[in-house]
Structure formats: C-alpha cells, structure tokens
Design a protein around this motif. Structure first.
Motif, PDB file in Angstrom:
ATOM      1  N   PRO A 289       0.832  -1.206   0.000  1.00 21.99           N
ATOM      2  CA  PRO A 289       0.000   0.000   0.000  1.00 21.99           C
ATOM      3  C   PRO A 289       0.865   1.253   0.000  1.00 21.99           C
ATOM      4  O   PRO A 289       1.981   1.245   0.523  1.00 21.99           O
ATOM      5  N   THR A 290       0.384   2.308  -0.621  1.00 24.97           N
ATOM      6  CA  THR A 290       1.002   3.629  -0.449  1.00 24.97           C
ATOM      7  C   THR A 290      -0.139   4.625  -0.281  1.00 24.97           C
ATOM      8  O   THR A 290      -1.314   4.250  -0.343  1.00 24.97           O
ATOM      9  N   GLU A 291       0.200   5.904  -0.110  1.00 22.32           N
ATOM     10  CA  GLU A 291      -0.844   6.927  -0.021  1.00 22.32           C
ATOM     11  C   GLU A 291      -1.488   7.186  -1.379  1.00 22.32           C
ATOM     12  O   GLU A 291      -2.560   7.779  -1.445  1.00 22.32           O
ATOM     13  N   THR A 292      -0.857   6.721  -2.477  1.00 22.90           N
ATOM     14  CA  THR A 292      -1.399   7.010  -3.819  1.00 22.90           C
ATOM     15  C   THR A 292      -2.190   5.827  -4.363  1.00 22.90           C
ATOM     16  O   THR A 292      -3.415   5.879  -4.460  1.00 22.90           O
ATOM     17  N   VAL A 293      -1.468   4.764  -4.746  1.00 21.92           N
ATOM     18  CA  VAL A 293      -2.081   3.532  -5.252  1.00 21.92           C
ATOM     19  C   VAL A 293      -1.246   2.375  -4.706  1.00 21.92           C
ATOM     20  O   VAL A 293      -0.176   2.596  -4.135  1.00 21.92           O
ATOM     21  N   TYR A 294      -1.737   1.131  -4.876  1.00 23.98           N
ATOM     22  CA  TYR A 294      -0.919  -0.025  -4.478  1.00 23.98           C
ATOM     23  C   TYR A 294       0.206  -0.231  -5.492  1.00 23.98           C
ATOM     24  O   TYR A 294      -0.004  -0.102  -6.698  1.00 23.98           O
ATOM     25  N   GLY A 295       1.397  -0.557  -4.977  1.00 23.45           N
ATOM     26  CA  GLY A 295       2.550  -0.824  -5.836  1.00 23.45           C
ATOM     27  C   GLY A 295       2.874  -2.309  -5.857  1.00 23.45           C
ATOM     28  O   GLY A 295       2.483  -3.057  -4.952  1.00 23.45           O
TER      29      GLY A 295
ATOM     30  N   PRO B 103      -8.140   0.948   1.644  1.00 20.60           N
ATOM     31  CA  PRO B 103      -8.111   1.791   0.440  1.00 20.60           C
ATOM     32  C   PRO B 103      -7.067   2.898   0.570  1.00 20.60           C
ATOM     33  O   PRO B 103      -6.822   3.395   1.668  1.00 20.60           O
ATOM     34  N   THR B 104      -6.459   3.286  -0.558  1.00 20.24           N
ATOM     35  CA  THR B 104      -5.443   4.340  -0.528  1.00 20.24           C
ATOM     36  C   THR B 104      -6.114   5.714  -0.419  1.00 20.24           C
ATOM     37  O   THR B 104      -7.287   5.865  -0.762  1.00 20.24           O
ATOM     38  N   GLY B 105      -5.361   6.720   0.029  1.00 20.10           N
ATOM     39  CA  GLY B 105      -5.942   8.031   0.293  1.00 20.10           C
ATOM     40  C   GLY B 105      -6.016   8.948  -0.914  1.00 20.10           C
ATOM     41  O   GLY B 105      -7.064   9.502  -1.228  1.00 20.10           O
ATOM     42  N   VAL B 106      -4.899   9.110  -1.615  1.00 18.61           N
ATOM     43  CA  VAL B 106      -4.849  10.075  -2.719  1.00 18.61           C
ATOM     44  C   VAL B 106      -5.562   9.528  -3.951  1.00 18.61           C
ATOM     45  O   VAL B 106      -6.344  10.226  -4.605  1.00 18.61           O
ATOM     46  N   GLY B 107      -5.267   8.284  -4.303  1.00 18.59           N
ATOM     47  CA  GLY B 107      -5.995   7.623  -5.384  1.00 18.59           C
ATOM     48  C   GLY B 107      -5.376   7.735  -6.762  1.00 18.59           C
ATOM     49  O   GLY B 107      -5.705   6.951  -7.640  1.00 18.59           O
TER      50      GLY B 107
ATOM     51  N   LEU C 218       7.001  15.552 -15.004  1.00 18.34           N
ATOM     52  CA  LEU C 218       6.698  14.592 -16.070  1.00 18.34           C
ATOM     53  C   LEU C 218       5.303  13.989 -15.904  1.00 18.34           C
ATOM     54  O   LEU C 218       4.722  13.497 -16.856  1.00 18.34           O
ATOM     55  N   ARG C 219       4.812  13.972 -14.672  1.00 18.97           N
ATOM     56  CA  ARG C 219       3.466  13.430 -14.415  1.00 18.97           C
ATOM     57  C   ARG C 219       2.848  14.231 -13.272  1.00 18.97           C
ATOM     58  O   ARG C 219       3.452  14.340 -12.216  1.00 18.97           O
ATOM     59  N   PRO C 220       1.642  14.796 -13.476  1.00 20.50           N
ATOM     60  CA  PRO C 220       1.018  15.551 -12.385  1.00 20.50           C
ATOM     61  C   PRO C 220       0.471  14.614 -11.310  1.00 20.50           C
ATOM     62  O   PRO C 220       0.071  13.487 -11.599  1.00 20.50           O
ATOM     63  N   GLY C 221       0.495  15.081 -10.080  1.00 16.17           N
ATOM     64  CA  GLY C 221      -0.029  14.294  -8.958  1.00 16.17           C
ATOM     65  C   GLY C 221      -0.491  15.229  -7.861  1.00 16.17           C
ATOM     66  O   GLY C 221      -0.723  16.415  -8.105  1.00 16.17           O
ATOM     67  N   ALA C 222      -0.597  14.694  -6.652  1.00 13.25           N
ATOM     68  CA  ALA C 222      -1.138  15.490  -5.551  1.00 13.25           C
ATOM     69  C   ALA C 222      -0.216  16.641  -5.153  1.00 13.25           C
ATOM     70  O   ALA C 222      -0.672  17.652  -4.623  1.00 13.25           O
ATOM     71  N   ILE C 223       1.085  16.482  -5.361  1.00  9.61           N
ATOM     72  CA  ILE C 223       2.007  17.598  -5.102  1.00  9.61           C
ATOM     73  C   ILE C 223       1.992  18.494  -6.345  1.00  9.61           C
ATOM     74  O   ILE C 223       2.436  18.090  -7.421  1.00  9.61           O
TER      75      ILE C 223
ATOM     76  N   ASN D 243     -11.589   8.146  -6.083  1.00  8.71           N
ATOM     77  CA  ASN D 243     -12.578   7.174  -6.569  1.00  8.71           C
ATOM     78  C   ASN D 243     -12.454   6.822  -8.041  1.00  8.71           C
ATOM     79  O   ASN D 243     -13.106   5.891  -8.511  1.00  8.71           O
ATOM     80  N   LEU D 244     -11.637   7.581  -8.791  1.00  7.80           N
ATOM     81  CA  LEU D 244     -11.589   7.403 -10.250  1.00  7.80           C
ATOM     82  C   LEU D 244     -11.280   5.964 -10.671  1.00  7.80           C
ATOM     83  O   LEU D 244     -12.039   5.342 -11.426  1.00  7.80           O
TER      84      LEU D 244
END
Ligand code: TXA
Ligand code: MG
Length: 339
Positions: free
Chosen positions: A27-33, A170-174, A190-195, A291-292
């Motif tokens: 698990p991570t705060e974004t998605v599962y790795g 479930p992860t938080g950021v998603g 290179l890729r947008p995210g929560a930061i 939720n996406l």
C-alpha cells in the motif's frame, strides 16, 4: 502459487518474500505498488512479467529513508534535499542522475537516471525496513488497466502471478505520485499528482510542465508516456458537469447500458433509469481522484456497460492529476468534441 493477504502483523513474513526474490504488492498513499527487491534483477524481471509491462518502462525505487538514495546517487543537491524535506514521505517521485551501474538496467530501462520516492504509508515503510532493501514498485495492476486503490483490485489482476499483498485498506490520494525530473538543468514535472507545481515552486523556484505529446516512434522522456493507460473495457467519454443531460440522451441510443461516473448530485437524477449504472465520485475533486480508478474498475465488472460517461473536474490542483488520468483512460475523448 497461493496468493496471501498480509496484514500489518505479518510484515516480517511479507519481507521474507521480498528478500527471497518474490513479489508482494504494497500500500502507499497514492495507489498499491508491486514490490520487488530493487537490487535483485531476477526479482525485478518478474515484475514486468506479472504486469505484462513493456520492459523499457523504468521503475520507481521506493525507499524508507532519504539516506538510502545515496547508495545510488553521487550527491544530493540543495534543491533535492529541500524537496525531500518538504514532501517526503509523500507523493513526490524525484528523478536523479545515478552512479554508473548502481542500479540494474532492468530497473532504469537503461537510463543514467532513476526515480526515487519515499511513500507515506507506515506499513510499507516498515516492510522496506524489514526487507533491508529498497523496493521497485510500479502500480500493481495488469499493464494498461486502471491502477489499484484496494488490495482486492490487486488480487483481481495479479492473484495468479504474485505471492500476495500487504493490505492496509483503500489508498488516500488515489492517483499516482507527481514525477519531477531533477536530472536536468530546469526541473520538469513529467506526471502531475497530488504535489502541485505551485507547491514545488514554493520550495525550489520555477519548474516546467511536460506538455510534449509523445508518439510511438519517439523515445519519450518519461518512458511510460507512450503506452496505453488506465483503460477499462468500455469506451470512456469525458463530460462537463453541465452537459450530462445531453450526453446521456445521445449515448442511450448507442449503448445497451451506460455507466455514469460522476458526483452524487448528478447521479441522483438517473438512479432509477434501468439503462444506467452509476458510480459516485464523491463531492470534491479530492474525492474524485480517490474514486476514479475504483469507478473505472467497477464498470469493468459490469459486463453490460459499453460506454462510461465520466465527469470532468476543474484542471487545477488535484483536479489536474485527475484529468490527466481520465484523459488517458478516455483516449482524450470529450463529449463536447463530438457536437
Ligand atoms: O504513486 C506512484 O508513483 C506509484 C506508487 C506505487 O508508488 N507508482 C507508480 O509507478 O505509479 P509506475 O511505474 O506506474 O510509474 C512510474 C513513472 C512511469 O511513467 C515511468 O516511465 C517514470 O515514472 N519513470 C521511472 N523512472 C524514470 C526515469 N529515470 N526517467 C523518467 N521517467 C521515469
Ligand atoms: Mg502505473
């Protein structure tokens, strides 16, 4: 191979799998790795096989502390240290030039740089520490499918090919981390995210956004950009909040069953319609990002859904990361384009 759900109490057992060269999703705060020992090329190869991932797409090295990055990188510059202090642990991946041969090419895709990230999840930080090795970790989905935000998503895609998943709910950021290239003169997202770019600029000054669209023939800067991503079985069409009525009218005649992925306020009006299935994005752009992927996966399990109408969000802050993923899932198809 039997697939095991590891709980927080089972971290030692999960770590043994990693040190033995097997694959454990984390698990991570974004998605599962999808975790493997980053220093074991045989283990890393299994990651590509399990996901069906093209092997020129390099992986993120997940660390449990900043110091470990120095095993692979000559020095941490002042701006890099500032970024780590400001955002680690957290959803910022930093691309850095590496010491020659400090990581296998199966990790780096043969590049002279590598991606590093310290995830904000206590169970995973404990797993990395217990395994005494950094872990590579692409999202733990079949290549091309929406990223997993629950352990059940991981099991759905990979239960026959990996040893198990460390389940932390479930992860938080998603959506996946922001990827920032610090190996170049002018830092590039290179890729947008929560930061957000604004948050990064507040720490290190100006950064560029990577707007360049990559075609198949080019060697892309972020190698992952050229591949199909996040695509469910149904066709996804992006719809502005105010255009759902029109869009539904249009597509009802073209599909047996429509999937609506939108905020609750929109869904309310269509709940009773037998031709429509709904999945709520929640109430805020943050909820929408959370939720996406689960929503796209939900409609994959509903075989009847042929078209998914998914709600656009304002293209700012976390909404920019949401729209980046949704545009890929939709192959850039907007309802308004088709008027
Ligand atoms: O939130 C995340 O970042 C998740 C969790 C599991 O940590 N991981 C993730 O990994 O999204 P993945 O492999 O799906 O995405 C890594 C991205 C890819 O687009 C890859 O091409 C890019 O980072 N990347 C990795 N190494 C790179 C490098 N040296 N130079 C440029 N891009 C790189
Ligand atoms: Mg991925």
């Amino acid at each position: 191979m039997t697939f095991t759900y590891y709980k927080k109490e089972d971290i030692a057992a999960a770590a043994e799998q990693i040190t033995a060269g097997n694959l454990i999703a984390f698990p991570t705060e974004t998605v599962y790795g999808l975790g493997a020992d980053a220093t074991n090329p045989g283990a890393v190869k299994k990651v590509y096989q399990a996901k069906g991932r093209p092997s020129d797409n390099p992986l993120i090295v997940h660390v449990a502390d900043k110091q470990t990055v120095l095993n692979f990188v000559e020095e941490l510059t002042k701006p890099v240290i500032k970024l780590m202090n400001a955002f680690w642990p957290g959803p910022l991946t930093i691309i850095l030039p590496i010491k020659k041969d400090s990581l296998e090419s199966v990790v780096t895709g043969g590049l002279q740089t590598a991606a590093f990230r310290m995830p904000d999840n206590q169970a995973t930080l404990a797993l990395i520490k217990a395994a005494k090795t950094p872990m590579v970790g692409p999202s733990a989905n079949t290549s091309g499918k929406p990223s997993p935000t629950t352990a059940a998503h991981v099991a759905h895609d990979l239960h026959t090919t990996i040893a198990g998943v460390l389940d932390d709910g479930p992860t938080g950021v998603g959506v996946e981390s922001t990827v920032l290239d610090m190996s170049v003169e002018q830092p590039v997202i290179l890729r947008p995210g929560a930061i957000t770019p604004e948050a990064i600029e507040a720490v290190i000054g100006p950064v560029l956004m990577n707007q360049h669209q990559v075609t198949k023939k080019e060697i892309p800067k972020a190698p992952g950009m050229k591949y199909k991503h996040y695509a469910p079985n149904a066709q996804v069409i992006i719809v502005e909040k105010s255009e759902f009525n029109q869009a539904i009218k249009r597509y009802k005649s073209q599909a047996k069953c429509l999937g609506l992925l939108a905020q609750s306020a929109i869904l309310k009006q269509y709940m009773q319609d037998p031709q429509i299935m709904t999945y709520s994005l929640g109430d805020t752009p943050e909820n929408a990002a959370q939720n996406l992927f689960a929503g796209l996966r939900y409609f994959d399990d509903e075989q009847a859904v042929q078209i998914i109408l998914a709600q656009a969000m304002p293209n700012q802050e976390i909404g920019a990361a949401y729209m980046n993923r949704l545009e890929k899932a939709a192959g850039n198809c907007y309802f308004s384009d088709k008027k």
